[in-house]
Design a protein around this motif. Structure first.
Motif, mmCIF file in Angstrom:
data_model
loop_
_atom_site.group_PDB
_atom_site.id
_atom_site.type_symbol
_atom_site.label_atom_id
_atom_site.label_comp_id
_atom_site.label_asym_id
_atom_site.label_seq_id
_atom_site.Cartn_x
_atom_site.Cartn_y
_atom_site.Cartn_z
ATOM 1 N N PHE A 1 -125.370 113.536 120.814
ATOM 2 C CA PHE A 1 -126.731 113.530 120.271
ATOM 3 C C PHE A 1 -127.760 113.689 121.378
ATOM 4 C CE2 PHE A 1 -130.711 111.669 118.831
ATOM 5 C CZ PHE A 1 -130.896 112.357 117.634
ATOM 6 N N ILE B 1 -121.430 107.660 114.774
ATOM 7 C CA ILE B 1 -122.233 107.991 115.955
ATOM 8 C C ILE B 1 -123.625 107.376 115.807
ATOM 9 C CG2 ILE B 1 -123.388 109.867 117.187
ATOM 10 C CD1 ILE B 1 -120.969 111.599 116.614
ATOM 11 N N ILE C 1 -127.497 107.124 116.837
ATOM 12 C CA ILE C 1 -128.516 107.996 117.393
ATOM 13 C C ILE C 1 -129.788 107.194 117.648
ATOM 14 C CG2 ILE C 1 -127.526 110.011 116.251
ATOM 15 C CD1 ILE C 1 -129.790 109.862 114.199
ATOM 16 N N SER D 1 -117.263 117.410 117.514
ATOM 17 C CA SER D 1 -118.475 116.741 117.045
ATOM 18 C C SER D 1 -119.439 117.709 116.380
ATOM 19 C CB SER D 1 -119.178 116.031 118.208
ATOM 20 O OG SER D 1 -118.377 114.992 118.718
ATOM 21 N N ARG E 1 -120.938 115.151 108.613
ATOM 22 C CA ARG E 1 -120.793 114.133 109.657
ATOM 23 C C ARG E 1 -121.815 113.027 109.427
ATOM 24 N NH1 ARG E 1 -117.322 115.552 113.555
ATOM 25 N NH2 ARG E 1 -117.916 113.731 114.766
ATOM 26 N N THR F 1 -123.080 102.454 107.455
ATOM 27 C CA THR F 1 -123.865 103.687 107.548
ATOM 28 C C THR F 1 -125.227 103.441 106.928
ATOM 29 O OG1 THR F 1 -122.977 104.497 105.434
ATOM 30 C CG2 THR F 1 -121.835 105.187 107.440
ATOM 31 N N VAL G 1 -124.165 109.969 110.856
ATOM 32 C CA VAL G 1 -124.854 109.406 112.017
ATOM 33 C C VAL G 1 -125.634 108.192 111.528
ATOM 34 C CG1 VAL G 1 -125.039 111.614 113.244
ATOM 35 C CG2 VAL G 1 -126.896 110.887 111.719
#
Length: 288
Positions: free
Chosen positions: A159, A149, A151, A253, A181, A208, A183
């Protein structure tokens, strides 16, 4: 340096083109009508890399096939004709899997079992692109980047909803949740795209920029960035299960696990994140 960007007006594309501009790199914007043109290769002449940020998030039907499978293949052909040395394809961790078990961190060694229509569509597109790159005898290096995800101050989705709630100081029933999780800040992902192009990375990479967080930790940090103290409260397991089911995808989520590692990409691209990992949540709460 010149980099062609397809999908420059989307969420990732906007941040990528701004990064390129800030670094004095000429971005050649390729629109949807241009990608259907027989003269596409001519428009790519003189570019050092091609980045495809376009895609279909529904993952269903002909539009998804055209955007997630056929377009990347057509772009690879055009890149080869224009003698562009590297193509970067923006994909998603959904192409691998959208969830992990509680103690698992998904890496590039994962066999791949996408759990959504979008993930399946992206997986099929990624595999077709890698196969075609192998058949082309490596004249174009293809790097497929799979972020979690994303952000940022202008992010939408879950988000964006949490950001609005945190800015309003809304309490949420997240206390005691110990999920994990991943982000990633969209500006760091834009930097990853540029790093992959410069390093001429080849293959598919999970990307990531920070360790996984629990939803409770994520929201507490968002609240703090908005000027509020800890505003989360506990609920029983039964109520939490009902909330998770009622909220469907958003419930997953908030309460589910989806932890990933991008260590292999960091080693390949030798990237230094413009936004420090410890600050990605707080920076995503700031006005863009």
């Amino acid at each position: 340096m010149r980099i062609a960007v397809v999908g420059a007006h989307g969420f990732v594309g906007r941040h990528l083109t701004r990064l390129l501009s800030n670094q004095g790199i000429n971005a050649v914007l390729i629109g949807r009508s241009d990608t259907a043109s027989v003269s596409l290769s001519a428009g790519l002449g003189g570019c050092d890399a091609l980045v495809n940020c376009a895609g279909n998030k529904d993952g269903i039907g002909a539009p998804a096939r055209q955007a997630n499978i056929e377009l990347p293949l057509r772009l690879l052909d055009a890149a080869g004709t224009a003698k562009i040395p590297v193509m970067v394809q923006v994909s998603s961790v959904a192409a691998v899997t959208s969830k992990s078990s509680p103690d698992e961190t998904v890496t590039d060694e994962h066999p791949g079992c996408p759990t959504s229509a979008y993930g399946i569509s992206k997986w099929e597109g990624d595999e077709a692109l890698l196969q075609k790159a192998r058949e082309r005898d490596h004249d174009v290096a293809v790097a497929i980047l799979r972020p979690p995800i994303l952000i940022g101050p202008d992010a939408s989705g879950v988000f964006g909803l949490l950001r609005s709630m945190a800015r309003a100081g809304v309490p949420l029933p997240l206390a005691g949740i110990q999920n994990r999780r991943s982000v990633m800040h969209v500006n760091n992902f834009a930097a990853a795209i540029l790093a992959a192009a410069k390093a001429r990375c080849a293959g598919a990479f999970i990307v990531t920029d920070s360790p996984p967080l629990s939803s409770a930790e994520l929201y507490v940090r968002m609240l703090a960035a908005a000027g509020y103290r800890r505003r989360i409260f506990p609920v029983g397991a039964a109520i939490r299960a009902l909330l998770r089911k009622a909220m469907r995808g958003r419930g997953e989520s908030l309460f589910g696990d989806a932890a990933y590692s991008g260590d292999r990409f960091e080693a390949a691209a030798r990237i230094s994140w413009p936004i420090p990992p410890a600050e990605v949540v707080e920076r995503a709460m700031l006005e863009d």
